[in-house]
Each structure stands twice: as C-alpha cells, then as structure tokens.
Design an enzyme around this catalytic site. Sequence first.
Site, PDB file in Angstrom:
ATOM      1  N   ALA A  41       0.880  -1.168   0.000  1.00 29.36           N
ATOM      2  CA  ALA A  41       0.000   0.000   0.000  1.00 29.36           C
ATOM      3  C   ALA A  41       0.917   1.217   0.000  1.00 29.36           C
ATOM      4  CB  ALA A  41      -0.901  -0.026   1.223  1.00 29.36           C
TER       5      ALA A  41
ATOM      6  N   GLY B 140       0.605  -4.843   0.848  1.00 29.84           N
ATOM      7  CA  GLY B 140      -0.606  -4.805   0.038  1.00 29.84           C
ATOM      8  C   GLY B 140      -0.422  -5.447  -1.334  1.00 29.84           C
TER       9      GLY B 140
ATOM     10  N   GLU C 229      -0.933  -8.996  -0.831  1.00 31.45           N
ATOM     11  CA  GLU C 229      -2.359  -9.195  -0.527  1.00 31.45           C
ATOM     12  C   GLU C 229      -3.220  -9.110  -1.780  1.00 31.45           C
ATOM     13  OE1 GLU C 229      -1.973  -6.159   2.621  1.00 31.45           O
ATOM     14  OE2 GLU C 229      -2.943  -7.602   3.937  1.00 31.45           O
TER      15      GLU C 229
ATOM     16  N   GLU D 244       4.550  -5.306   7.059  1.00 35.06           N
ATOM     17  CA  GLU D 244       3.810  -4.226   7.725  1.00 35.06           C
ATOM     18  C   GLU D 244       4.254  -3.955   9.156  1.00 35.06           C
ATOM     19  OE1 GLU D 244       2.405  -6.496   5.797  1.00 35.06           O
ATOM     20  OE2 GLU D 244       0.884  -5.585   4.525  1.00 35.06           O
TER      21      GLU D 244
HETATM   22  N1  CO8 Z   1       4.701   3.157  -0.734  1.00 32.36           N
HETATM   23  C1  CO8 Z   1       5.138   4.312  -1.262  1.00 32.36           C
HETATM   24  N2  CO8 Z   1       6.300   4.441  -1.919  1.00 32.36           N
HETATM   25  C2  CO8 Z   1       7.050   3.347  -2.035  1.00 32.36           C
HETATM   26  C3  CO8 Z   1       6.657   2.090  -1.512  1.00 32.36           C
HETATM   27  C4  CO8 Z   1       5.412   2.034  -0.830  1.00 32.36           C
HETATM   28  N3  CO8 Z   1       4.942   0.875  -0.320  1.00 32.36           N
HETATM   29  N4  CO8 Z   1       7.614   1.171  -1.778  1.00 32.36           N
HETATM   30  C5  CO8 Z   1       8.574   1.829  -2.462  1.00 32.36           C
HETATM   31  N5  CO8 Z   1       8.239   3.132  -2.632  1.00 32.36           N
HETATM   32  C6  CO8 Z   1       9.007   4.195  -3.290  1.00 32.36           C
HETATM   33  C7  CO8 Z   1      10.214   4.577  -2.459  1.00 32.36           C
HETATM   34  O1  CO8 Z   1       9.837   5.493  -1.480  1.00 32.36           O
HETATM   35  C8  CO8 Z   1      11.118   5.170  -3.517  1.00 32.36           C
HETATM   36  O2  CO8 Z   1      10.666   6.468  -3.799  1.00 32.36           O
HETATM   37  P1  CO8 Z   1      11.755   7.662  -4.028  1.00 32.36           P
HETATM   38  O3  CO8 Z   1      12.521   7.232  -5.243  1.00 32.36           O
HETATM   39  O4  CO8 Z   1      10.894   8.844  -4.251  1.00 32.36           O
HETATM   40  O5  CO8 Z   1      12.575   7.687  -2.793  1.00 32.36           O
HETATM   41  C9  CO8 Z   1      10.809   4.322  -4.750  1.00 32.36           C
HETATM   42  O6  CO8 Z   1       9.563   3.682  -4.504  1.00 32.36           O
HETATM   43  C10 CO8 Z   1      11.847   3.236  -4.969  1.00 32.36           C
HETATM   44  O7  CO8 Z   1      11.975   2.476  -3.780  1.00 32.36           O
HETATM   45  P2  CO8 Z   1      13.388   2.180  -3.071  1.00 32.36           P
HETATM   46  O8  CO8 Z   1      14.352   3.268  -3.356  1.00 32.36           O
HETATM   47  O9  CO8 Z   1      13.116   1.847  -1.658  1.00 32.36           O
HETATM   48  O10 CO8 Z   1      13.821   0.873  -3.904  1.00 32.36           O
HETATM   49  P3  CO8 Z   1      14.777  -0.291  -3.373  1.00 32.36           P
HETATM   50  O11 CO8 Z   1      15.075  -1.115  -4.569  1.00 32.36           O
HETATM   51  O12 CO8 Z   1      15.889   0.245  -2.588  1.00 32.36           O
HETATM   52  O13 CO8 Z   1      13.861  -1.163  -2.359  1.00 32.36           O
HETATM   53  C11 CO8 Z   1      11.840  -2.262  -1.642  1.00 32.36           C
HETATM   54  C12 CO8 Z   1      12.723  -1.846  -2.828  1.00 32.36           C
HETATM   55  C13 CO8 Z   1      12.542  -3.316  -0.805  1.00 32.36           C
HETATM   56  C14 CO8 Z   1      10.556  -2.828  -2.213  1.00 32.36           C
HETATM   57  C15 CO8 Z   1      11.548  -1.036  -0.761  1.00 32.36           C
HETATM   58  O14 CO8 Z   1      11.052   0.008  -1.595  1.00 32.36           O
HETATM   59  C16 CO8 Z   1      10.553  -1.256   0.331  1.00 32.36           C
HETATM   60  O15 CO8 Z   1      10.866  -1.843   1.348  1.00 32.36           O
HETATM   61  N6  CO8 Z   1       9.301  -0.750   0.148  1.00 32.36           N
HETATM   62  C17 CO8 Z   1       8.268  -0.790   1.142  1.00 32.36           C
HETATM   63  C18 CO8 Z   1       7.708  -2.185   1.270  1.00 32.36           C
HETATM   64  C19 CO8 Z   1       6.665  -2.192   2.359  1.00 32.36           C
HETATM   65  O16 CO8 Z   1       6.908  -1.966   3.507  1.00 32.36           O
HETATM   66  N7  CO8 Z   1       5.415  -2.499   1.966  1.00 32.36           N
HETATM   67  C20 CO8 Z   1       4.343  -2.615   2.871  1.00 32.36           C
HETATM   68  C21 CO8 Z   1       3.615  -1.325   2.878  1.00 32.36           C
HETATM   69  S1  CO8 Z   1       2.382  -1.327   4.135  1.00 32.36           S
HETATM   70  C22 CO8 Z   1       1.099  -2.112   3.454  1.00 32.36           C
HETATM   71  O17 CO8 Z   1       1.144  -2.589   2.351  1.00 32.36           O
HETATM   72  C23 CO8 Z   1      -0.085  -2.162   4.283  1.00 32.36           C
HETATM   73  C24 CO8 Z   1      -1.171  -2.928   3.579  1.00 32.36           C
HETATM   74  C25 CO8 Z   1      -2.359  -2.903   4.378  1.00 32.36           C
HETATM   75  C26 CO8 Z   1      -3.259  -1.816   3.999  1.00 32.36           C
HETATM   76  C27 CO8 Z   1      -4.335  -1.809   4.935  1.00 32.36           C
HETATM   77  C28 CO8 Z   1      -5.479  -0.990   4.588  1.00 32.36           C
HETATM   78  C29 CO8 Z   1      -6.582  -1.057   5.568  1.00 32.36           C
END
Ligand code: CO8
Length: 262
Positions: A70, A113, A116, A136
């Site tokens: 998400a 997400g 999911e 998460e």
């Molecule tokens: N949301 C927003 N932006 C994101 C997300 C995300 N989930 N994931 C990556 N990005 C963005 C980064 O901020 C970055 O942006 P910028 O270039 O502007 O800094 C860009 O994408 C590239 O990402 P990275 O530089 O981090 O790329 P890497 O190759 O270094 O890493 C990863 C890749 C490992 C995937 C890393 O981006 C990461 O860990 N992302 C987050 C993963 C995460 O924690 N996901 C879970 C999110 S929480 C969730 O999904 C809750 C779901 C439940 C919803 C419930 C509703 C009721």
Amino acid sequence: DETTIHYRTINVTAADAAGTITICRPKALNAINTLAMEEIVHAAHALDKRPDVKAIVITGDGTKAFAAGADIMEMAGQTYDEAYHKRFMEGWTGLAAVRKPIIAAVNGYALGGGCEVAMMADIIIASENAMFGQPEVNLGVIPGMGGTQRLIRAIGKSKAMDVILCGVRLTAAEAHTAGLVSRVVSLNQLMPEARSMARNIASLSSIAIAKAKDCINRAYEIPLSEGLRYEQREFWSAFALEDQYEGMQAFLEKRQASFKDK
Ligand code: CO8
C-alpha cells in the site's frame, strides 16, 4: 469501450480473451493508493462484463515490482478517525464479485498490500525474480487487505507467522514450494504464460469455469459439509447447460468441444 477509459494509476488492455490490468506507478514501485484500488476494482468489473474477455490478468509495470505495498506516502499521516470514516481500502471486497478467473502475474516485489492483492486473485503465477512478503509490522501496523487471513490458508500457520511476524520474504521458488504460487516462469515468459492460461480458460465453457471458481472460493467461507452440498448442487445444475451436452458429446464423438456458454 471500457479499454478507452482513462485510468491514472493502471493500464487496461484486452486482447486474445485476456483482459490485463497493469498497475502503473513505477516511481513508487507500483505502490497501491486509494485511487489505484478504485481503478483496479472498476476495471476488473468492466472486464468481467465484456463478452470477449474470459480471464483477467493483474500485473505490475516494469521488471522490479508487482506492487511494493500500500502507498506509505498516503498512509503516513492518516489518523484512526480518517481510516475509519473513509473505510480505508475496504473497496477491495468488490473484487470478490468478479465471476471470471483473476490471474495475478507477479513480476517482482509483491510486498504488503502487493502480496495481498496477489492473494485476492484466483491463481498466482510468478516470474523467477518475484519476491513475496508482508513487512507491515516494520511500519508499526499489520496487514490490512487480507494478509493475516489469506496467507495462513495458502502456506499454513507457521510459515505465515514467519512471514508476517519475522519479515521473512519468500522467493518465487519458495512461494511455489509453499503453495502460494502455482507456476514459476522466467520474467520474459510471465505474460505469455498468463495469456496462454487465459486462452486455455477461454476455450472452455465460461459458465463451468465460473461455477468451479465460485465453488473453490466458497471453500474459504463455509464448513466442509456445506461446501460439499454447495458443490453437489452446482454440479447437478451443470446438467442444465448446453455446454455439458456439447462437452460430453464431443468426448464421445472424439472431437474438440465447441462451447457456447449456454
Ligand atoms: N509506498 C510508497 N512508496 C514506495 C513504496 C510504498 N509501499 N515502496 C517503495 N516506494 C518508493 C520509495 O519510497 C522510492 O521512492 P523515491 O525514489 O521517491 O525515494 C521508490 O519507490 C523506490 O523504492 P526504493 O528506493 O526503496 O527501492 P529499493 O530497490 O531500494 O527497495 C523495496 C525496494 C525493498 C521494495 C523497498 O522500496 C521497500 O521496502 N518498500 C516498502 C515495502 C513495504 O513496507 N510495503 C508494505 C507497505 S504497508 C502495506 O502494504 C499495508 C497494507 C495494508 C493496507 C491496509 C489498509 C486497511
């Protein structure tokens, strides 16, 4: 024509019996915000209504991510009140009403997400570089789009706990072994494989396919004895279909069946 609707976070195409929804927010690794959810659910319903589309494929743009979760940017400042009142992400329940098979073609990170959404699909196929996880708890929250409920059903309690509590990520091969994923192919074979799956489904009776999908998904909701009764009735009712007559007749006549969806 639904394919000409201008979506902002997804691309939608329809060809060769497959309707494809591509999550397209590359700068955020296809992270899913509220608009993306609304557009995906809308597009899935639009494709479900099209007679030329027999299966729906959901994939992510690019070679790195299916969806990295998400959208953390959207969630970061959100309060409980806001999440509660706008029923944050509740709209996903709309996907369950889609009759046609939904295939998730996971082309990279499917985290939070993203994992999911893949699990909301009926079948997951993955490219070799795919990576599944529910990180998460690292963000001080928990999975909220079905992660705690669907992952345990897919891979069992201990592995689901490991993924959700300990942040363990599953490679495509591990997800395959664990039963989360049905097929693993190379990245460049991913979409051809998904389309071939859709073509195969398209050659069958779409009423029979929809009945089978419905019965399988009912298994999540009801006890075994009720599920067996449900299946039995759906099976009996299949004998009201012209497609049943055609399918069995074709077998007896040693020819290819030509289903009419009747
Ligand atoms: N949301 C927003 N932006 C994101 C997300 C995300 N989930 N994931 C990556 N990005 C963005 C980064 O901020 C970055 O942006 P910028 O270039 O502007 O800094 C860009 O994408 C590239 O990402 P990275 O530089 O981090 O790329 P890497 O190759 O270094 O890493 C990863 C890749 C490992 C995937 C890393 O981006 C990461 O860990 N992302 C987050 C993963 C995460 O924690 N996901 C879970 C999110 S929480 C969730 O999904 C809750 C779901 C439940 C919803 C419930 C509703 C009721």
